[in-house]
Scaffold this motif. Sequence first.
Motif, PDB file in Angstrom:
ATOM      1  N   VAL A   1      41.466  69.758  66.389  1.00 10.74           N
ATOM      2  CA  VAL A   1      42.206  70.170  65.200  1.00 10.74           C
ATOM      3  C   VAL A   1      42.416  68.939  64.328  1.00 10.74           C
ATOM      4  CG1 VAL A   1      44.420  71.009  64.301  1.00 10.74           C
ATOM      5  CG2 VAL A   1      43.374  72.135  66.268  1.00 10.74           C
ATOM      6  N   GLN A   2      42.136  69.086  63.043  1.00 11.19           N
ATOM      7  CA  GLN A   2      42.420  68.029  62.085  1.00 11.19           C
ATOM      8  C   GLN A   2      43.627  68.407  61.245  1.00 11.19           C
ATOM      9  OE1 GLN A   2      38.826  66.301  59.909  1.00 11.19           O
ATOM     10  NE2 GLN A   2      38.158  68.352  60.464  1.00 11.19           N
ATOM     11  N   LEU A   3      44.498  67.449  60.999  1.00 12.61           N
ATOM     12  CA  LEU A   3      45.565  67.597  60.025  1.00 12.61           C
ATOM     13  C   LEU A   3      45.279  66.645  58.872  1.00 12.61           C
ATOM     14  CD1 LEU A   3      49.372  67.835  60.525  1.00 12.61           C
ATOM     15  CD2 LEU A   3      48.475  66.116  58.980  1.00 12.61           C
ATOM     16  N   TRP A   4      45.316  67.157  57.642  1.00 10.41           N
ATOM     17  CA  TRP A   4      45.109  66.333  56.451  1.00 10.41           C
ATOM     18  C   TRP A   4      46.371  66.346  55.603  1.00 10.41           C
ATOM     19  CZ3 TRP A   4      41.018  63.213  55.428  1.00 10.41           C
ATOM     20  CH2 TRP A   4      39.882  63.385  56.242  1.00 10.41           C
ATOM     21  N   LYS A   5      46.754  65.167  55.150  1.00 12.42           N
ATOM     22  CA  LYS A   5      47.931  65.004  54.312  1.00 12.42           C
ATOM     23  C   LYS A   5      47.642  63.934  53.277  1.00 12.42           C
ATOM     24  CE  LYS A   5      50.206  61.351  56.984  1.00 12.42           C
ATOM     25  NZ  LYS A   5      50.249  60.411  55.825  1.00 12.42           N
ATOM     26  N   SER A   6      48.524  63.796  52.304  1.00 11.80           N
ATOM     27  CA  SER A   6      48.398  62.701  51.357  1.00 11.80           C
ATOM     28  C   SER A   6      48.644  61.377  52.067  1.00 11.80           C
ATOM     29  CB  SER A   6      49.393  62.874  50.212  1.00 11.80           C
ATOM     30  OG  SER A   6      49.453  61.700  49.431  1.00 11.80           O
ATOM     31  N   ALA A   7      47.829  60.373  51.758  1.00 18.10           N
ATOM     32  CA  ALA A   7      48.032  59.046  52.344  1.00 18.10           C
ATOM     33  C   ALA A   7      49.352  58.430  51.898  1.00 18.10           C
ATOM     34  CB  ALA A   7      46.873  58.129  51.968  1.00 18.10           C
ATOM     35  N   ALA A   8      49.946  58.959  50.825  1.00 17.84           N
ATOM     36  CA  ALA A   8      51.230  58.444  50.347  1.00 17.84           C
ATOM     37  C   ALA A   8      52.411  58.970  51.152  1.00 17.84           C
ATOM     38  CB  ALA A   8      51.420  58.797  48.870  1.00 17.84           C
ATOM     39  N   ASP A   9      52.216  60.045  51.904  1.00 18.42           N
ATOM     40  CA  ASP A   9      53.311  60.651  52.665  1.00 18.42           C
ATOM     41  C   ASP A   9      53.464  59.989  54.038  1.00 18.42           C
ATOM     42  OD1 ASP A   9      53.892  62.424  50.658  1.00 18.42           O
ATOM     43  OD2 ASP A   9      52.687  64.048  51.498  1.00 18.42           O
ATOM     44  N   ASP A  10      54.689  59.764  54.440  1.00 19.68           N
ATOM     45  CA  ASP A  10      55.003  59.251  55.774  1.00 19.68           C
ATOM     46  C   ASP A  10      55.434  60.443  56.620  1.00 19.68           C
ATOM     47  OD1 ASP A  10      55.694  57.835  57.992  1.00 19.68           O
ATOM     48  OD2 ASP A  10      57.265  56.637  57.047  1.00 19.68           O
ATOM     49  N   LEU A  11      54.551  60.842  57.523  1.00 20.27           N
ATOM     50  CA  LEU A  11      54.743  62.082  58.267  1.00 20.27           C
ATOM     51  C   LEU A  11      54.400  61.841  59.729  1.00 20.27           C
ATOM     52  CD1 LEU A  11      55.214  65.232  58.013  1.00 20.27           C
ATOM     53  CD2 LEU A  11      52.739  65.420  57.790  1.00 20.27           C
ATOM     54  N   ALA A  12      55.333  62.111  60.620  1.00 18.98           N
ATOM     55  CA  ALA A  12      55.056  62.060  62.057  1.00 18.98           C
ATOM     56  C   ALA A  12      54.627  63.444  62.518  1.00 18.98           C
ATOM     57  CB  ALA A  12      56.295  61.601  62.818  1.00 18.98           C
ATOM     58  N   ALA A  13      53.753  63.481  63.519  1.00 18.39           N
ATOM     59  CA  ALA A  13      53.263  64.762  64.022  1.00 18.39           C
ATOM     60  C   ALA A  13      53.079  64.668  65.526  1.00 18.39           C
ATOM     61  CB  ALA A  13      51.947  65.130  63.346  1.00 18.39           C
ATOM     62  N   GLU A  14      53.400  65.757  66.217  1.00 19.29           N
ATOM     63  CA  GLU A  14      53.230  65.789  67.664  1.00 19.29           C
ATOM     64  C   GLU A  14      52.731  67.162  68.089  1.00 19.29           C
ATOM     65  OE1 GLU A  14      57.136  64.561  68.697  1.00 19.29           O
ATOM     66  OE2 GLU A  14      58.016  66.575  68.556  1.00 19.29           O
ATOM     67  N   LEU A  15      52.048  67.182  69.216  1.00 17.48           N
ATOM     68  CA  LEU A  15      51.480  68.400  69.774  1.00 17.48           C
ATOM     69  C   LEU A  15      52.345  68.838  70.952  1.00 17.48           C
ATOM     70  CD1 LEU A  15      49.124  70.453  69.946  1.00 17.48           C
ATOM     71  CD2 LEU A  15      47.917  68.769  71.370  1.00 17.48           C
ATOM     72  N   ILE A  16      52.705  70.122  70.981  1.00 15.71           N
ATOM     73  CA  ILE A  16      53.567  70.652  72.038  1.00 15.71           C
ATOM     74  C   ILE A  16      52.757  71.663  72.852  1.00 15.71           C
ATOM     75  CG2 ILE A  16      55.710  71.860  72.569  1.00 15.71           C
ATOM     76  CD1 ILE A  16      56.771  70.907  69.860  1.00 15.71           C
ATOM     77  N   ALA A  17      52.627  71.392  74.145  1.00 17.68           N
ATOM     78  CA  ALA A  17      51.852  72.247  75.044  1.00 17.68           C
ATOM     79  C   ALA A  17      52.580  73.567  75.294  1.00 17.68           C
ATOM     80  CB  ALA A  17      51.616  71.512  76.359  1.00 17.68           C
ATOM     81  N   PRO A  18      51.877  74.564  75.839  1.00 17.22           N
ATOM     82  CA  PRO A  18      52.521  75.863  76.113  1.00 17.22           C
ATOM     83  C   PRO A  18      53.761  75.774  76.999  1.00 17.22           C
ATOM     84  CG  PRO A  18      50.148  76.098  76.218  1.00 17.22           C
ATOM     85  CD  PRO A  18      50.420  74.633  76.052  1.00 17.22           C
TER      86      PRO A  18
END
Length: 321
Positions: free
Chosen positions: A79-96
């Motif tokens: 899975v790819q997530l795309w965002k603006s390079a100007a945004d500071d965004l943390a992301a995490e994956l949560i298993a079932p």
Amino acid sequence: MAVNISLGNNYGSHEGDTLLEMYLSERQSAWKSLFVIGTGNEGEAEGHAGGAFEPLASADSSFAEVELAVGEGEKSLSVQLWKSAADDLAAELIAPDGQILGRLERAGEYHCESWRNVQVLACAGEPAPYRLSQDYLWEWLPAEAEGTIPPGRWRFRLIPRHIIQGRFDLFLPGSEVRGTATRFLRPVSETTLTIPSAAAAPLAVGAWNPALRQPAPFSGQGYTRLTERIKPDLAAPGVEITAAAPGGGYRSWTGTSFAAPFATGAAALLMEWGIVRGNDPFCYGENLKARLIRGAEPLAGFTVPNRQIGWGTLCLERSLR
């Protein structure tokens, strides 16, 4: 030269800034040519999800979650997530089972973690000088050579820390390389153009159904992700098209791979009329693209431009007026 490209995938920002897309735009400007590219068949494949945070959102703001169902028998997945390079965004994956994996917070970050019988790889892309976007990537790989990913419901949790633009988009691989049960639970049909059809200069072609006089629901939709460039440029017939079959004879085909050649043939005929027969020696590139768009015929009940058929449906006769 009119060049038909009836192929594509989901690996890119959907902004027209991959190396292939920039190369196609550059080559088209170099000589008397037009690249014609089908927008793909991901419109209703449930492989795209997304949303947006309000500008200036901070770490105090609530997070967003995107749910992904993984079906039986998947041997690998990404899975790819795309965002603006100007945004500071943390992301995490949560298993079932609720375990948090692959948290990404900064460019260049990389993790490899285990969950049951799979390895979960996570990496954050580096900034690039030729695009506005940054990507996060998660990939599932079974630990055993013949293993599969355990089915279940996964979640991506997105946590704003400092938001300027706000939009985020997640993409699965194309529908032809994954099971139908593997899908986002709240899919978005817009911005489902396959790469390289988001390229700026080439003509992007979606599919419509002449029998029903409706856009084909499977056809990849626009617009481009951040700049909202109008793609597809137009649509051509792409449902139950009679064409040559492997091994001989003919059969009925459906898809934008069969819509794009209609536009490619129309482009070649216009180049013959303009360049070879002397009616318009500059009938190539953006001029040729403009002629095809000018001749595009709107469908009844649809305003143009729109995300499904762009400026309308291909009509060579109108383009010659």
